[in-house]
Design a protein around this motif. Structure first.
Motif, PDB file in Angstrom:
ATOM      1  N   ASN A 125      66.387 -36.578 -14.746  1.00  0.00           N
ATOM      2  CA  ASN A 125      65.335 -37.334 -15.428  1.00  0.00           C
ATOM      3  C   ASN A 125      65.922 -38.237 -16.511  1.00  0.00           C
ATOM      4  O   ASN A 125      65.539 -39.390 -16.656  1.00  0.00           O
ATOM      5  N   LEU A 126      66.888 -37.708 -17.252  1.00  0.00           N
ATOM      6  CA  LEU A 126      67.379 -38.426 -18.437  1.00  0.00           C
ATOM      7  C   LEU A 126      68.337 -39.565 -18.076  1.00  0.00           C
ATOM      8  O   LEU A 126      68.279 -40.649 -18.669  1.00  0.00           O
ATOM      9  N   TRP A 182      70.313 -45.269 -18.140  1.00  0.00           N
ATOM     10  CA  TRP A 182      70.808 -46.384 -17.331  1.00  0.00           C
ATOM     11  C   TRP A 182      69.918 -47.610 -17.503  1.00  0.00           C
ATOM     12  O   TRP A 182      70.387 -48.741 -17.674  1.00  0.00           O
ATOM     13  N   ARG A 183      68.626 -47.377 -17.505  1.00  0.00           N
ATOM     14  CA  ARG A 183      67.661 -48.468 -17.606  1.00  0.00           C
ATOM     15  C   ARG A 183      67.743 -49.173 -18.950  1.00  0.00           C
ATOM     16  O   ARG A 183      67.587 -50.382 -19.051  1.00  0.00           O
ATOM     17  N   VAL A 233      77.635 -38.382 -15.174  1.00  0.00           N
ATOM     18  CA  VAL A 233      77.675 -39.437 -16.207  1.00  0.00           C
ATOM     19  C   VAL A 233      79.084 -40.024 -16.308  1.00  0.00           C
ATOM     20  O   VAL A 233      79.262 -41.244 -16.407  1.00  0.00           O
ATOM     21  N   ARG A 234      80.079 -39.141 -16.273  1.00  0.00           N
ATOM     22  CA  ARG A 234      81.482 -39.602 -16.334  1.00  0.00           C
ATOM     23  C   ARG A 234      81.785 -40.546 -15.182  1.00  0.00           C
ATOM     24  O   ARG A 234      82.331 -41.615 -15.362  1.00  0.00           O
ATOM     25  N   ARG A 235      81.391 -40.115 -13.980  1.00  0.00           N
ATOM     26  CA  ARG A 235      81.688 -40.945 -12.796  1.00  0.00           C
ATOM     27  C   ARG A 235      80.975 -42.288 -12.879  1.00  0.00           C
ATOM     28  O   ARG A 235      81.470 -43.302 -12.403  1.00  0.00           O
ATOM     29  N   LEU A 236      79.796 -42.293 -13.480  1.00  0.00           N
ATOM     30  CA  LEU A 236      79.024 -43.541 -13.595  1.00  0.00           C
ATOM     31  C   LEU A 236      79.572 -44.423 -14.715  1.00  0.00           C
ATOM     32  O   LEU A 236      79.290 -45.620 -14.773  1.00  0.00           O
ATOM     33  N   GLY A 237      80.335 -43.827 -15.615  1.00  0.00           N
ATOM     34  CA  GLY A 237      80.884 -44.584 -16.745  1.00  0.00           C
ATOM     35  C   GLY A 237      79.804 -45.015 -17.714  1.00  0.00           C
ATOM     36  O   GLY A 237      79.888 -46.097 -18.309  1.00  0.00           O
ATOM     37  N   LEU A 238      78.801 -44.171 -17.890  1.00  0.00           N
ATOM     38  CA  LEU A 238      77.663 -44.532 -18.748  1.00  0.00           C
ATOM     39  C   LEU A 238      77.921 -44.005 -20.157  1.00  0.00           C
ATOM     40  O   LEU A 238      78.093 -42.796 -20.348  1.00  0.00           O
ATOM     41  N   GLY A 239      77.934 -44.917 -21.141  1.00  0.00           N
ATOM     42  CA  GLY A 239      78.359 -44.516 -22.478  1.00  0.00           C
ATOM     43  C   GLY A 239      77.234 -44.081 -23.405  1.00  0.00           C
ATOM     44  O   GLY A 239      77.499 -43.564 -24.493  1.00  0.00           O
ATOM     45  N   LEU A 271      73.884 -47.093 -10.429  1.00  0.00           N
ATOM     46  CA  LEU A 271      73.231 -45.773 -10.492  1.00  0.00           C
ATOM     47  C   LEU A 271      72.685 -45.392  -9.119  1.00  0.00           C
ATOM     48  O   LEU A 271      72.905 -44.282  -8.634  1.00  0.00           O
ATOM     49  N   ALA A 272      71.972 -46.341  -8.480  1.00  0.00           N
ATOM     50  CA  ALA A 272      71.368 -46.036  -7.169  1.00  0.00           C
ATOM     51  C   ALA A 272      72.460 -45.690  -6.163  1.00  0.00           C
ATOM     52  O   ALA A 272      72.329 -44.758  -5.372  1.00  0.00           O
ATOM     53  N   ARG A 273      73.565 -46.450  -6.200  1.00  0.00           N
ATOM     54  CA  ARG A 273      74.649 -46.177  -5.242  1.00  0.00           C
ATOM     55  C   ARG A 273      75.243 -44.794  -5.481  1.00  0.00           C
ATOM     56  O   ARG A 273      75.501 -44.049  -4.547  1.00  0.00           O
ATOM     57  N   GLN A 274      75.436 -44.470  -6.754  1.00  0.00           N
ATOM     58  CA  GLN A 274      76.047 -43.158  -7.031  1.00  0.00           C
ATOM     59  C   GLN A 274      75.071 -42.017  -6.692  1.00  0.00           C
ATOM     60  O   GLN A 274      75.471 -40.984  -6.163  1.00  0.00           O
ATOM     61  N   GLN A 275      73.785 -42.202  -7.006  1.00  0.00           N
ATOM     62  CA  GLN A 275      72.798 -41.168  -6.634  1.00  0.00           C
ATOM     63  C   GLN A 275      72.796 -40.981  -5.122  1.00  0.00           C
ATOM     64  O   GLN A 275      72.820 -39.859  -4.611  1.00  0.00           O
ATOM     65  N   ALA A 276      72.773 -42.122  -4.389  1.00  0.00           N
ATOM     66  CA  ALA A 276      72.694 -42.039  -2.928  1.00  0.00           C
ATOM     67  C   ALA A 276      73.931 -41.355  -2.348  1.00  0.00           C
ATOM     68  O   ALA A 276      73.846 -40.653  -1.348  1.00  0.00           O
TER      69      ALA A 276
END
Ligand SMILES: C[S@@+](CC[C@H](N)C(=O)[O-])C[C@H]1O[C@@H](n2cnc3c(N)ncnc32)[C@H](O)[C@@H]1O
Length: 509
Positions: free
Chosen positions: A54-55, A60-61, A84-90, A420-425
């Motif tokens: 959820n978070l 990301w948005r 989160v690490r793999r996505l590189g989201l700070g 995000l969508a690619r990593q979720q998928a």
């Protein structure tokens, strides 16, 4: 630090929950006369965040937001931190920890989310959760706390008692779940209460984690709305409104001219009466500090300051000429009757631009244009329109938002999904979230296609790649229609706001 074995063994499906989106919460708060901070730059804290399904999409948005998740199950918290690490989201951290022992330096938050936590933890943790709200909410902050309501749970308690009593508490969660399914079969033959039979049938198909954590967990403590309000009061907090869909809302007689403070008691009593009338099972309460301005029952007049989005369709041709009631259906299959032609036109206009939202004046203009396009009078009875919109907003047929957002509407020449969508998928156990924070139900081929959308292939190349990949993996669904299916899937991705504008260069691998 200790962990929560039942959630390690049977993790909760960590889904995006549309009712927890801060832009929606801010909109609901505004209906209640309460002004919450702008969501896109907010500090957001989620307690019991599971693996962050959820978070993370919220972080990301809104890159300018700061998001913190806290989760006691080590397995879930680590899965979230790794994602989160793999996505590189700070701007998001998922912490493994106990909400009752938060780090001192966490600071204050504009939005605090605790979904599926309050009723499912021991009393001491419930008290700690309310203390966290008081301590960590910013002065105008909003907390979202969902809880089980006694009015609806009273009748379900025998079912919970039977499931708890006839399954072995010392079994690992997955094995106990299997045992519970057998008990449900037995109960189905023993029981004659239609309400319980309906619930049993539902539980047999529900997610294992739902059955386990509602019916077998050590704690499930439904409470009345009055008890909940009293608990808030004891912790320096106050009820602001309800974020869940509703069939009716409180309207206070003779409240004209009363300030919110003086209508508060009557309002809270009426909320409790509404629970009894509808046998409410679950509430998603919005809560603020008690030194923030007092909220009031929702007012339709505040709709004009908001924007709206809706993803509705109608099975029948829409009749804009008469006020015949017609059902509009959302992707979850919920039906929303609309009679007013201008509201039907507005629902069509909103659905046409979904996932984008339209501010109130633009929505009204779009509805007028649609009516005029059919040669119908474009004059609009504003009071009737607001009343119809209010009903739809309360029922969640149309969602209000304090953050309209803009999303790419077309796949373009080189379709490219956001990271995000690619990593979720591409990550088993993760749900793909749509732009409006809905969980998308994608089959394995859909996930494969989405994960591959890095902007390097044309639509034709993607169809060819899908053909080769599906053949290689032994899946051969409708190969002759693969071009068409790929194109259709891409449009569905665009409709869910998963695609980004076409660019010349593909993303780095
Ligand atoms: C029913 S699940 C809900 C998960 C998630 N919020 C959702 O709605 O999908 C409750 C979550 O709260 C977590 N939890 C329970 N007690 C906690 C505590 N004291 N501190 C932090 N998390 C806790 C559980 O591990 C579990 O992930």
């Amino acid at each position: 630090m200790h962990t929560l074995a039942s959630y390690d063994e049977l993790p909760y499906d960590s889904l995006p929950l549309p009712e927890t989106q801060p832009d929606f919460l801010a909109a609901v708060a505004r209906l209640h006369g309460f002004e919450a901070p702008p969501p896109s730059r907010a500090r957001i804290l989620e307690l019991g965040c599971a693996q962050g399904g959820n978070l993370i999409p919220l972080a990301w948005r809104w890159p300018e937001s700061v998001c913190v998740g806290v989760e006691l199950s080590r397995v879930q918290a680590e899965a979230g931190a790794d994602f989160v690490r793999r996505l590189g989201l700070g701007n998001v951290r998922i912490l493994h920890g106990d909400l009752a022992a938060l780090p001192d330096d966490l600071g204050q938050f504009d939005y605090l989310i605790a979904h599926g936590v309050f009723s499912w933890v021991p009393p001491a943790v419930q008290a700690a959760l309310l203390e966290v709200c008081r301590r960590h909410l910013a002065p105008q902050g909003i907390a979202y706390l969902s809880f089980n309501v006694a009015a609806g749970w009273e009748k379900l308690q025998p079912l919970r008692a039977a499931l708890v009593g006839r399954t072995a508490a010392d079994l690992p969660a997955p094995a106990r779940y299997v045992q519970a399914l057998r008990v449900l079969d037995e109960l189905q033959t023993e029981c004659s209460d239609p309400l319980l039979l309906k619930e049993i049938a539902y539980l047999k198909t529900a997610a294992p984690s739902y059955l386990f954590h509602e019916y077998l967990a050590d704690f499930n403590a439904p409470m009345t709305f009055a008890e909940f309000a009293a608990r808030l009061d004891a912790h320096g907090l106050r009820y602001v409104g309800e974020a869940g869909p509703r069939r009716a809302v409180v309207e206070l007689e003779d409240a004209w001219g009363l300030i919110p403070e003086s209508m508060a008691g009557r309002w809270l009593d009426a909320e409790g009466a509404l629970d009894d009338a509808f046998a409410t099972r679950f509430r998603r309460a919005l809560v603020a500090r008690d030194d923030a301005p007092c909220a009031q029952p929702p007012q339709a007049s505040a709709l004009r300051t908001l924007a709206f989005h809706a993803d509705l369709r109608s099975d029948a041709e829409i009749d804009l000429e008469s006020a015949t009631e017609q059902d509009f259906v959302n992707p979850a299959g919920n039906r929303f009757p609309i009679a007013l032609p201008a509201m039907k036109a507005a629902a069509m206009a909103l659905s046409g631009v979904y996932p984008n939202a339209l501010p109130y004046p633009d929505m009204v203009d779009a509805a007028r244009r649609l009516l005029a396009g059919f040669g119908l009078p474009a004059a609009l009875d504003e009071a009737a329109f607001d009343a119809a919109l209010f009903q739809l907003v309360i029922a969640h047929g149309v969602m209000p938002t304090a953050w309209p957002g803009t999303f790419e509407a077309e796949p373009g020449e080189h379709p490219r999904a956001h990271a995000l969508a690619r990593q979720q998928a591409g990550s088993p156990g993760w749900v793909v979230s749509g732009a409006r924070h809905v969980a998308l139900d994608l089959d394995p081929a859909g996930r494969m296609l989405l994960a591959a959308l890095d902007g390097s292939r044309t639509v034709g190349e993607l169809a060819a790649w899908m053909r080769t990949s599906l053949q290689a993996s032994g899946r051969v669904p409708a190969l002759d229609r693969l071009d068409e299916l790929t194109r259709r899937q891409l449009w569905l991705f665009a409709r869910q706001g998963l695609l980004q504008a076409d660019r010349d260069t593909p993303d780095p691998a």
